[in-house]
Design an enzyme around this catalytic site. Structure first.
Site, PDB file in Angstrom:
ATOM      1  N   HIS A   1      37.833  40.336  40.731  1.00  0.00           N
ATOM      2  CA  HIS A   1      36.797  39.304  40.552  1.00  0.00           C
ATOM      3  C   HIS A   1      36.103  38.991  41.877  1.00  0.00           C
ATOM      4  CE1 HIS A   1      36.860  38.044  36.391  1.00  0.00           C
ATOM      5  NE2 HIS A   1      38.161  37.811  36.393  1.00  0.00           N
TER       6      HIS A   1
ATOM      7  N   HIS B   1      43.734  42.002  39.081  1.00  0.00           N
ATOM      8  CA  HIS B   1      42.651  41.499  38.215  1.00  0.00           C
ATOM      9  C   HIS B   1      41.850  40.432  38.976  1.00  0.00           C
ATOM     10  CE1 HIS B   1      41.054  40.133  34.127  1.00  0.00           C
ATOM     11  NE2 HIS B   1      40.776  39.088  34.896  1.00  0.00           N
ATOM     12  N   GLU B   2      42.548  39.517  39.656  1.00  0.00           N
ATOM     13  CA  GLU B   2      41.854  38.456  40.407  1.00  0.00           C
ATOM     14  C   GLU B   2      41.123  39.020  41.617  1.00  0.00           C
ATOM     15  OE1 GLU B   2      41.685  36.033  38.605  1.00  0.00           O
ATOM     16  OE2 GLU B   2      43.404  36.602  37.377  1.00  0.00           O
TER      17      GLU B   2
ATOM     18  N   CYS C   1      39.932  38.383  29.700  1.00  0.00           N
ATOM     19  CA  CYS C   1      39.413  37.641  30.851  1.00  0.00           C
ATOM     20  C   CYS C   1      38.754  36.378  30.344  1.00  0.00           C
ATOM     21  CB  CYS C   1      38.402  38.509  31.602  1.00  0.00           C
ATOM     22  SG  CYS C   1      37.664  37.693  33.029  1.00  0.00           S
TER      23      CYS C   1
HETATM   24  C1  NB4 Z   1      43.901  37.190  33.810  1.00  0.00           C
HETATM   25  C2  NB4 Z   1      44.926  38.225  33.375  1.00  0.00           C
HETATM   26  C3  NB4 Z   1      44.410  39.259  32.435  1.00  0.00           C
HETATM   27  C4  NB4 Z   1      45.273  40.482  32.642  1.00  0.00           C
HETATM   28  C5  NB4 Z   1      48.408  38.881  30.793  1.00  0.00           C
HETATM   29  C6  NB4 Z   1      48.094  37.530  30.250  1.00  0.00           C
HETATM   30  C7  NB4 Z   1      46.525  35.912  29.732  1.00  0.00           C
HETATM   31  C8  NB4 Z   1      44.321  35.748  31.827  1.00  0.00           C
HETATM   32  C9  NB4 Z   1      43.268  36.376  32.705  1.00  0.00           C
HETATM   33  C10 NB4 Z   1      45.904  40.341  33.978  1.00  0.00           C
HETATM   34  C11 NB4 Z   1      45.478  39.017  34.522  1.00  0.00           C
HETATM   35  C12 NB4 Z   1      42.459  35.212  33.263  1.00  0.00           C
HETATM   36  C13 NB4 Z   1      41.451  35.520  35.452  1.00  0.00           C
HETATM   37  C14 NB4 Z   1      47.547  35.083  29.270  1.00  0.00           C
HETATM   38  C15 NB4 Z   1      48.850  35.551  29.326  1.00  0.00           C
HETATM   39  C16 NB4 Z   1      51.287  35.184  29.249  1.00  0.00           C
HETATM   40  C17 NB4 Z   1      52.029  34.008  29.814  1.00  0.00           C
HETATM   41  C18 NB4 Z   1      52.673  31.722  29.469  1.00  0.00           C
HETATM   42  C19 NB4 Z   1      52.614  30.564  28.546  1.00  0.00           C
HETATM   43  C20 NB4 Z   1      50.558  31.306  27.686  1.00  0.00           C
HETATM   44  C21 NB4 Z   1      50.581  32.502  28.626  1.00  0.00           C
HETATM   45  C22 NB4 Z   1      49.862  33.673  28.021  1.00  0.00           C
HETATM   46  F1  NB4 Z   1      47.251  33.881  28.828  1.00  0.00           F
HETATM   47  N1  NB4 Z   1      46.810  37.129  30.223  1.00  0.00           N
HETATM   48  N2  NB4 Z   1      45.201  35.483  29.696  1.00  0.00           N
HETATM   49  N3  NB4 Z   1      44.276  36.020  30.495  1.00  0.00           N
HETATM   50  N4  NB4 Z   1      41.361  35.639  34.071  1.00  0.00           N
HETATM   51  N5  NB4 Z   1      49.102  36.766  29.823  1.00  0.00           N
HETATM   52  N6  NB4 Z   1      49.933  34.812  28.911  1.00  0.00           N
HETATM   53  N7  NB4 Z   1      51.972  32.864  28.901  1.00  0.00           N
HETATM   54  O1  NB4 Z   1      45.155  35.032  32.327  1.00  0.00           O
HETATM   55  O2  NB4 Z   1      40.218  35.986  33.505  1.00  0.00           O
HETATM   56  O3  NB4 Z   1      40.486  36.221  36.135  1.00  0.00           O
HETATM   57  O4  NB4 Z   1      51.247  30.235  28.294  1.00  0.00           O
HETATM   58 NI    NI Z   2      39.375  37.499  34.709  1.00  0.00          NI
END
Ligand code: NB4
Ligand code: NI
Length: 186
Positions: free
Chosen positions: A160, A156-157, A113
């Site tokens: 929040h 997840h969102e 997160c």
């Molecule tokens: C939200 C996610 C955490 C688990 C699964 C994932 C990443 C987040 C948090 C479910 C939702 C943010 C919001 C990533 C990621 C995969 C796709 C595309 C190209 C890099 C990117 C990396 F970054 N979680 N981070 N965490 N949050 N996948 N990816 N990729 O997004 O805290 O509340 O760029």
């Molecule tokens: Ni988060």
């Protein structure tokens, strides 16, 4: 542009409170916030730009994470194949989960997160499929069925908006235990 310093961190009470419903029509400020949250996700997913601006990559961002106690989130789940359009790309307002599958699902790598600086290992069990009602920035109502990865991101969102963080769901005694019938995504 939203930068890491603008993102609220665990310990900030806004992340543990219930966010307020938004009223339509949204204000110009509220609409701008939605677009800025989506911009963060786009920039953070561009390897070069993310490095330039020191952004942690994200597929979702909820308003309380930018200090606003309101029920809005941006979601940008890229397609598995780069050429294709995103699997789910929306700014969602006042979301409601209308129904959810009994089938559980978790990301095989666990979750991270943007508001939690430490890695917290463990499966985060969620519903594999959800039926979601939400409103766009113009106040149009949508009903969308989501499964697997996009469904997990939206949950997840959604958490929040209710003051819940991913590690609340982790079984601290058996961090990588799967419930019966639970599927791992990735
Ligand atoms: C939200 C996610 C955490 C688990 C699964 C994932 C990443 C987040 C948090 C479910 C939702 C943010 C919001 C990533 C990621 C995969 C796709 C595309 C190209 C890099 C990117 C990396 F970054 N979680 N981070 N965490 N949050 N996948 N990816 N990729 O997004 O805290 O509340 O760029
Ligand atoms: Ni988060």
């Amino acid at each position: 542009m939203i930068l890491m310093d603008d993102i609220t961190r665990d310990g900030n009470p806004v992340l543990r409170s219930r966010a307020k419903e938004l009223n339509f029509p949204l204000s110009t400020k509220e609409i701008e916030m939605g677009h800025k949250m989506m911009e963060y996700l786009e920039v953070s997913q561009d390897e070069k730009l993310a490095e330039k601006y020191h952004l942690r990559a994200g597929v979702g961002l909820a308003a309380p994470q930018v200090g606003s106690p309101t029920r809005m989130a941006a979601v940008l789940v890229p397609a598995e194949n780069e050429e294709e359009p995103a699997a789910f790309k929306e700014i969602i307002v006042n979301p409601t989960i209308l129904s959810e599958s009994v089938q559980g699902a978790a990301l095989g790598t666990g979750e991270g997160c943007l508001s939690v600086d430490e890695d917290v290992p463990g499966y985060v069990w969620r519903h594999d499929r959800i039926k979601l009602r939400w409103f766009d920035l113009e106040g149009n109502k949508h009903i969308t069925r989501l499964k697997d990865y996009p469904a997990i991101v939206v949950q997840h969102e959604f958490d929040h908006l209710n003051g819940v963080l991913f590690y609340d769901h982790i079984n601290k005694d058996k961090r990588f235990e799967a419930p019966e019938g639970g599927v791992l995504i990735n």
